[in-house]
Write an enzyme that holds these catalytic residues in place. Structure first.
Site, PDB file in Angstrom:
ATOM      1  CB  ALA A  54      -0.911   0.012   1.223  1.00  0.00           C
ATOM      2  CB  ILE A  85      -0.633   7.658  -0.956  1.00  0.00           C
ATOM      3  CG1 ILE A  85      -0.079   8.053   0.430  1.00  0.00           C
ATOM      4  CG2 ILE A  85      -1.868   6.792  -0.817  1.00  0.00           C
ATOM      5  CD1 ILE A  85      -0.972   9.024   1.210  1.00  0.00           C
ATOM      6  CD  GLN A 118       8.261  11.160  -5.532  1.00  0.00           C
ATOM      7  OE1 GLN A 118       9.240  10.419  -5.603  1.00  0.00           O
ATOM      8  NE2 GLN A 118       7.063  10.791  -5.965  1.00  0.00           N
ATOM      9  CE1 TYR A 141       5.797   6.721  -2.872  1.00  0.00           C
ATOM     10  CE2 TYR A 141       7.867   7.038  -4.021  1.00  0.00           C
ATOM     11  CZ  TYR A 141       6.722   6.300  -3.804  1.00  0.00           C
ATOM     12  OH  TYR A 141       6.515   5.146  -4.518  1.00  0.00           O
TER      13      TYR A 141
HETATM   14  P1  NAD Z   1      -1.703   2.172  -6.818  1.00  0.00           P
HETATM   15  O1  NAD Z   1      -2.197   3.507  -6.400  1.00  0.00           O
HETATM   16  O2  NAD Z   1      -2.246   1.566  -8.058  1.00  0.00           O
HETATM   17  O3  NAD Z   1      -1.902   1.116  -5.631  1.00  0.00           O
HETATM   18  C1  NAD Z   1      -1.736   1.407  -4.279  1.00  0.00           C
HETATM   19  C2  NAD Z   1      -2.894   0.818  -3.535  1.00  0.00           C
HETATM   20  O4  NAD Z   1      -2.750   1.103  -2.125  1.00  0.00           O
HETATM   21  C3  NAD Z   1      -4.228   1.416  -3.964  1.00  0.00           C
HETATM   22  O5  NAD Z   1      -5.162   0.403  -4.218  1.00  0.00           O
HETATM   23  C4  NAD Z   1      -4.609   2.276  -2.762  1.00  0.00           C
HETATM   24  O6  NAD Z   1      -5.975   2.443  -2.620  1.00  0.00           O
HETATM   25  C5  NAD Z   1      -4.018   1.448  -1.639  1.00  0.00           C
HETATM   26  N1  NAD Z   1      -3.945   2.247  -0.414  1.00  0.00           N
HETATM   27  C6  NAD Z   1      -3.597   3.555  -0.292  1.00  0.00           C
HETATM   28  N2  NAD Z   1      -3.698   3.934   0.977  1.00  0.00           N
HETATM   29  C7  NAD Z   1      -4.119   2.849   1.683  1.00  0.00           C
HETATM   30  C8  NAD Z   1      -4.408   2.637   3.049  1.00  0.00           C
HETATM   31  N3  NAD Z   1      -4.283   3.605   3.959  1.00  0.00           N
HETATM   32  N4  NAD Z   1      -4.834   1.405   3.429  1.00  0.00           N
HETATM   33  C9  NAD Z   1      -4.980   0.413   2.528  1.00  0.00           C
HETATM   34  N5  NAD Z   1      -4.698   0.565   1.215  1.00  0.00           N
HETATM   35  C10 NAD Z   1      -4.277   1.774   0.801  1.00  0.00           C
HETATM   36  O7  NAD Z   1      -0.137   2.293  -6.890  1.00  0.00           O
HETATM   37  P2  NAD Z   1       0.948   1.265  -7.452  1.00  0.00           P
HETATM   38  O8  NAD Z   1       1.628   1.937  -8.560  1.00  0.00           O
HETATM   39  O9  NAD Z   1       0.374  -0.093  -7.662  1.00  0.00           O
HETATM   40  O10 NAD Z   1       1.956   1.241  -6.210  1.00  0.00           O
HETATM   41  C11 NAD Z   1       2.078   0.143  -5.323  1.00  0.00           C
HETATM   42  C12 NAD Z   1       3.313   0.357  -4.461  1.00  0.00           C
HETATM   43  O11 NAD Z   1       4.455   0.426  -5.299  1.00  0.00           O
HETATM   44  C13 NAD Z   1       3.257   1.666  -3.672  1.00  0.00           C
HETATM   45  O12 NAD Z   1       3.812   1.440  -2.382  1.00  0.00           O
HETATM   46  C14 NAD Z   1       4.157   2.590  -4.480  1.00  0.00           C
HETATM   47  O13 NAD Z   1       4.734   3.571  -3.690  1.00  0.00           O
HETATM   48  C15 NAD Z   1       5.180   1.613  -5.036  1.00  0.00           C
HETATM   49  N6  NAD Z   1       5.851   2.057  -6.264  1.00  0.00           N
HETATM   50  C16 NAD Z   1       5.139   2.352  -7.404  1.00  0.00           C
HETATM   51  C17 NAD Z   1       5.827   2.746  -8.541  1.00  0.00           C
HETATM   52  C18 NAD Z   1       5.110   3.062  -9.847  1.00  0.00           C
HETATM   53  O14 NAD Z   1       5.751   3.530 -10.799  1.00  0.00           O
HETATM   54  N7  NAD Z   1       3.813   2.827  -9.970  1.00  0.00           N
HETATM   55  C19 NAD Z   1       7.211   2.854  -8.527  1.00  0.00           C
HETATM   56  C20 NAD Z   1       7.900   2.542  -7.368  1.00  0.00           C
HETATM   57  C21 NAD Z   1       7.203   2.140  -6.235  1.00  0.00           C
END
Ligand code: NAD
Length: 246
Positions: A89, A91, A150, A153
């Site tokens: 999870a 944001i 960020q 983050y």
């Molecule tokens: P996403 O927004 O599609 O998924 C994140 C999920 O976490 C969502 O479903 C959201 O509703 C849920 N969430 C947020 N707050 C929450 C809470 N308080 N309780 C429960 N669930 C909660 O994002 P993603 O791209 O799939 O990212 C997943 C992970 O990977 C994150 O930790 C993100 O930081 C990390 N990440 C993403 C990328 C990218 O390019 N997309 C790159 C590096 C790291």
């Protein structure tokens, strides 16, 4: 007996790929979602069903310790103890630091970093007692190298790996491994919705010339969850197409 895995943020872009991958190789899967996403979670569950994957979903705000303890208790009672925990999870609330408000700092720390304590704490002792466990923390390349706009983050994501390194030492003699996966840019709804010029400029900086597919992050997670990774703990596995090498 099939191992039980919990993926927080499990119905998001990367979480979905992780759930699909782990369910396909036989884990008993539970996907966590935020309570505000209950309708989306129901649709998500039906979509997985159509793919032949039976995946349970559970609502809980993982930035709350009480909610996380309740969630872990419900899963343990209903499906059995959690063997694999993927803290996914997350944001973003990007702002240059001079414009960053306290609530933007706190929200990002609470959802990305506090959640790692909140969900790992109630599963940890059971893993130690059973002599097996896998905790996999989804961090980010921006936790390794920092990123303009960020500070919140990058701090949270770097903090996740500090947690990994410390906890790995506490689990090592008990068959419990703790590792971090640090994705670079991944093709999810968020990055696909970016302005094309911004997207192109990001991609031009990636040595592999493309973003990751979510399945490529899921493959790294599946490896770290498996018995094959039994001697790896405290590691930070970059999955970033060469974007940051150190
Ligand atoms: P996403 O927004 O599609 O998924 C994140 C999920 O976490 C969502 O479903 C959201 O509703 C849920 N969430 C947020 N707050 C929450 C809470 N308080 N309780 C429960 N669930 C909660 O994002 P993603 O791209 O799939 O990212 C997943 C992970 O990977 C994150 O930790 C993100 O930081 C990390 N990440 C993403 C990328 C990218 O390019 N997309 C790159 C590096 C790291």
């Amino acid at each position: 007996m099939a191992r039980t895995a919990l993926v927080t943020g499990g119905i998001g872009g990367i979480g979905t790929a992780i759930c699909q991958r782990l369910a396909k190789v036989g884990y008993n899967l539970v996907a966590n979602h935020h309570p505000s996403e209950s309708e989306a979670a129901e649709r998500w569950k039906q979509e997985r069903m159509a793919e032949g994957l039976a995946i349970a979903t559970i609502a809980a705000d993982v930035s709350s310790f009480e909610e996380s303890v309740r969630m872990v208790g419900e899963i343990t009672d209903g499906q059995g103890p959690i063997d694999v925990l993927v803290n996914c999870a997350g944001i973003t609330r990007d702002k240059s630091f001079k414009k960053m408000e306290l609530d933007q700092w706190q929200a990002v720390i609470q959802v990305n970093l506090d959640s790692v304590f909140n969900v790992t704490r109630p599963v940890w002792e059971g893993m130690l007692e059973r002599g097996f466990g896998r905790v996999i923390n989804i961090s980010s390349v921006n936790g390794q190298r920092g990123q303009f706009g960020q500070a919140n983050y990058s701090a949270a994501k770097a903090g996740m790996h500090g947690f990994t390194m410390a906890l790995a030492q506490e689990g090592a003699a008990k068959g419990v491994t703790v590792n971090t996966v640090s994705p670079g840019y991944v093709e999810t709804a968020m990055t696909l919705a970016m302005d094309e010029a911004v997207r192109n400029s990001i991609v031009s900086g990636i040595p592999m010339g493309r973003m990751a597919r979510p399945e490529e992050i899921a493959a790294a997670v599946a490896f770290l969850a498996s018995d094959e990774s039994s001697y790896i703990t405290g590691a930070n596995l970059p999955v970033n197409g060469g974007l940051f090498i150190h």
